[in-house]
Design a protein around this motif. Structure first.
Motif, mmCIF file in Angstrom:
data_model
loop_
_atom_site.group_PDB
_atom_site.id
_atom_site.type_symbol
_atom_site.label_atom_id
_atom_site.label_comp_id
_atom_site.label_asym_id
_atom_site.label_seq_id
_atom_site.Cartn_x
_atom_site.Cartn_y
_atom_site.Cartn_z
ATOM 1 N N GLN A 118 0.838 -1.206 0.000
ATOM 2 C CA GLN A 118 0.000 0.000 0.000
ATOM 3 C C GLN A 118 0.877 1.262 0.000
ATOM 4 O OE1 GLN A 118 -3.134 -0.973 -0.443
ATOM 5 N NE2 GLN A 118 -2.435 -3.020 0.084
ATOM 6 N N HIS A 119 1.921 1.259 0.853
ATOM 7 C CA HIS A 119 2.719 2.482 1.007
ATOM 8 C C HIS A 119 3.543 2.778 -0.243
ATOM 9 C CE1 HIS A 119 4.428 5.266 4.264
ATOM 10 N NE2 HIS A 119 4.803 5.735 3.090
ATOM 11 N N SER A 120 4.120 1.727 -0.836
ATOM 12 C CA SER A 120 4.882 1.946 -2.073
ATOM 13 C C SER A 120 3.940 2.406 -3.185
ATOM 14 C CB SER A 120 5.623 0.669 -2.486
ATOM 15 O OG SER A 120 6.610 0.347 -1.534
ATOM 16 N N GLY A 121 2.743 1.811 -3.236
ATOM 17 C CA GLY A 121 1.738 2.238 -4.224
ATOM 18 C C GLY A 121 1.372 3.698 -4.022
ATOM 19 N N GLU A 122 1.261 4.089 -2.757
ATOM 20 C CA GLU A 122 0.929 5.495 -2.444
ATOM 21 C C GLU A 122 2.002 6.433 -2.974
ATOM 22 O OE1 GLU A 122 1.657 9.067 -0.574
ATOM 23 O OE2 GLU A 122 2.602 7.390 0.449
ATOM 24 N N HIS A 123 3.291 6.049 -2.802
ATOM 25 C CA HIS A 123 4.371 6.909 -3.305
ATOM 26 C C HIS A 123 4.269 7.073 -4.820
ATOM 27 C CE1 HIS A 123 7.550 7.384 0.023
ATOM 28 N NE2 HIS A 123 6.403 7.076 0.591
ATOM 29 N N LEU A 124 3.974 5.965 -5.507
ATOM 30 C CA LEU A 124 3.885 6.051 -6.978
ATOM 31 C C LEU A 124 2.727 6.969 -7.391
ATOM 32 C CD1 LEU A 124 4.570 2.359 -8.120
ATOM 33 C CD2 LEU A 124 6.081 4.339 -8.364
ATOM 34 N N ALA A 214 10.924 11.923 1.056
ATOM 35 C CA ALA A 214 11.440 11.610 2.387
ATOM 36 C C ALA A 214 10.413 10.737 3.086
ATOM 37 C CB ALA A 214 11.655 12.902 3.163
ATOM 38 N N CYS A 215 10.857 9.576 3.600
ATOM 39 C CA CYS A 215 9.889 8.645 4.201
ATOM 40 C C CYS A 215 10.609 7.690 5.147
ATOM 41 C CB CYS A 215 9.182 7.851 3.103
ATOM 42 S SG CYS A 215 7.991 6.664 3.734
ATOM 43 N N CYS A 216 9.937 7.298 6.236
ATOM 44 C CA CYS A 216 10.562 6.431 7.233
ATOM 45 C C CYS A 216 10.023 5.000 7.188
ATOM 46 C CB CYS A 216 10.334 7.023 8.620
ATOM 47 S SG CYS A 216 8.614 7.451 8.900
ATOM 48 N N PRO A 218 8.719 1.064 5.807
ATOM 49 C CA PRO A 218 9.206 -0.048 4.978
ATOM 50 C C PRO A 218 8.547 -0.031 3.592
ATOM 51 C CG PRO A 218 8.450 -0.824 7.144
ATOM 52 C CD PRO A 218 7.969 0.584 6.986
ATOM 53 N N HIS A 219 9.362 -0.312 2.564
ATOM 54 C CA HIS A 219 8.852 -0.342 1.178
ATOM 55 C C HIS A 219 9.263 -1.630 0.486
ATOM 56 C CE1 HIS A 219 7.191 3.714 0.512
ATOM 57 N NE2 HIS A 219 7.964 4.038 1.525
ATOM 58 N N VAL A 220 8.582 -1.943 -0.632
ATOM 59 C CA VAL A 220 8.959 -3.126 -1.415
ATOM 60 C C VAL A 220 10.317 -2.898 -2.077
ATOM 61 C CG1 VAL A 220 6.560 -3.795 -1.886
ATOM 62 C CG2 VAL A 220 7.769 -2.318 -3.504
HETATM 63 ZN ZN ZN Z 1 6.044 7.360 2.652
#
Ligand code: ZN
Length: 407
Positions: A118-124, A214-216, A218-220
């Motif tokens: 979800q979080h990596s998708g959000e960044h994209l 900038a992000c703290c 975990p990502h894929v």
């Molecule tokens: Zn983030």
């Protein structure tokens, strides 16, 4: 400060650590323990994302004669919440752990990977919106239930499809995520999102060619692991847009549930899936038509009833079901022929009745006040007309009318 193992490796799901502190506390009104470790892979609640869950087990208690397991057995301590304060991670757990013990932390794997997707998708999505629409993500929330993104701009429907296409292209390209900690000098030259919001050591998450932020969290490792991104809703929110997205397994689950709904509609309407929209439209039109015919039928029924009782001093219409406008029309027709109380009761003894009472020669408010003394009534009105609902049987109402002198 706690060593943050998830910063280096998002796939680290079990780790060993030393217990530095275990303090009794409360969590949602229940007894709990605030446990601090020298290092952890549990991600705390921060930046709009909920914390990880999992357990901590005792591996080894120091053989110094002083340390004992306060829990008294080997059952794991369950994580209730994880927070970060002044660079210290606080694991709020349901059972205590011995100080100085060596422990093993085990992270809920499915939940962690879901949040990485979800979080990596959000960044994209946010990077694509920033790049093509010059707008910023001004709010983000990631929980087990939903992922919302707030943007300071509005979108047309075609824009949503465009953003989805770009983001999913990044997923098909399956490139590596680049996570790094630049020096203050390097940082000055970087053009990344969230530039002003984070102080201290900045961690940059880059999806090369699509986003740098900038992000703290975990990502894929590679974008292909996100699986897919669907923008499932977008609504106007505080002058901009709130967007709901679903990524990876979450997107698959919801698409499957939606397809099951579509199949059910197809069965109900006896239409092929590709033809359910016109089938439902047709159904809606025929419902409108049936409703129109029903209202006309009720109007005719009311007029027939009115015809039967219009000569009475205080006529009463009793009917099982009727549109409110038709009921009012019936009472108004009666009022033109008498100065007594003209009443209409619609309903049944089990569920109660809707009523309208009108009179050209009496104060209807006085009558409803008397009724309120005898029955459970909601409603009111003017001297000319009162309306509401009453919990009583037809016999009880008729007896009340007789005793009140309305016959
Ligand atoms: Zn983030």
């Amino acid at each position: 400060m706690t060593v943050l193992l998830y910063n280096e490796d998002a796939y680290l799901l079990d780790f060993t650590a030393n217990v530095l502190d275990c303090t009794p506390t409360k969590h949602q009104g229940k007894d709990a323990y605030d446990i601090v470790l020298d290092q952890t892979a549990f991600f705390p609640e921060q930046g709009g994302q909920d914390c990880d869950s999992g357990v901590i087990r005792v591996l080894q208690i120091p053989n110094d004669g002083n340390s004992v397991n306060p829990a008294g057995d080997d059952a794991p301590s369950n994580i209730l919440h994880v927070s970060i304060k002044s660079d210290i991670i606080h694991h709020i757990c349901d059972r205590p752990l011995p100080s100085d013990a060596v422990v093993k932390g085990l992270i809920n794997r499915e939940q962690r990977f879901d949040r990485m997707q979800q979080h990596s998708g959000e960044h994209l999505v946010s990077g694509t919106v920033h790049r093509y629409f010059g707008a910023d993500n001004v709010g983000f929330h990631l929980s087990a239930r939903e992922v919302t993104l707030d943007f300071n701009t509005t979108f047309e429907e075609k824009d949503i499809a465009f953003i989805e296409d770009i983001v999913n292209r990044a997923i098909y390209e399956n490139f590596e995520t680049h996570i790094f900690f630049p020096s203050p000098e390097e940082l000055k030259d970087l053009n990344y999102r969230s530039k002003k919001e984070i102080a201290g050591q900045i961690r940059i998450v880059e999806f090369p060619g699509y986003d740098m932020c900038a992000c703290c969290a975990p990502h894929v490792k590679r974008t292909g692991e996100i699986g897919s991104v669907r923008i499932v809703a977008a609504e106007h929110f505080k002058g901009g847009t709130r967007m709901w997205i679903e990524c990876g397994a979450r997107s698959l689950r919801s698409a499957r549930a939606q397809l099951n709904d579509v199949r059910a509609i197809s069965r109900i309407t006896s239409a092929k899936i590709s033809e359910i929209v016109p089938a439902v439209e047709k159904l809606s039109e025929s419902l409108k038509d049936a409703r129109f015919k029903l209202v006309k039928f009720e109007r005719d029924s009311i007029l027939a009833l009115v015809d039967d009782i219009k000569a009475e001093k205080n006529p009463i219409i009793w009917i099982d079901s009727c549109d409110q406008d038709n009921l009012r029309m019936g009472v108004n027709t009666l009022v033109s022929g008498t100065d007594g109380f003209c009443s209409a009761f619609c309903g049944n003894d089990d569920d109660g009745y809707r009523f309208i009472i009108a009179s050209s020669g009496n104060d209807c408010r006085e009558l409803i006040n008397k009724m309120k003394a005898s029955f459970e009534i909601r409603g009111g009105g003017s001297a000319d007309m009162v309306q509401g609902t009453i919990k009583a049987t037809r016999t009880e109402i008729a007896v009340f009318y007789t005793e009140t002198g309305i016959e």
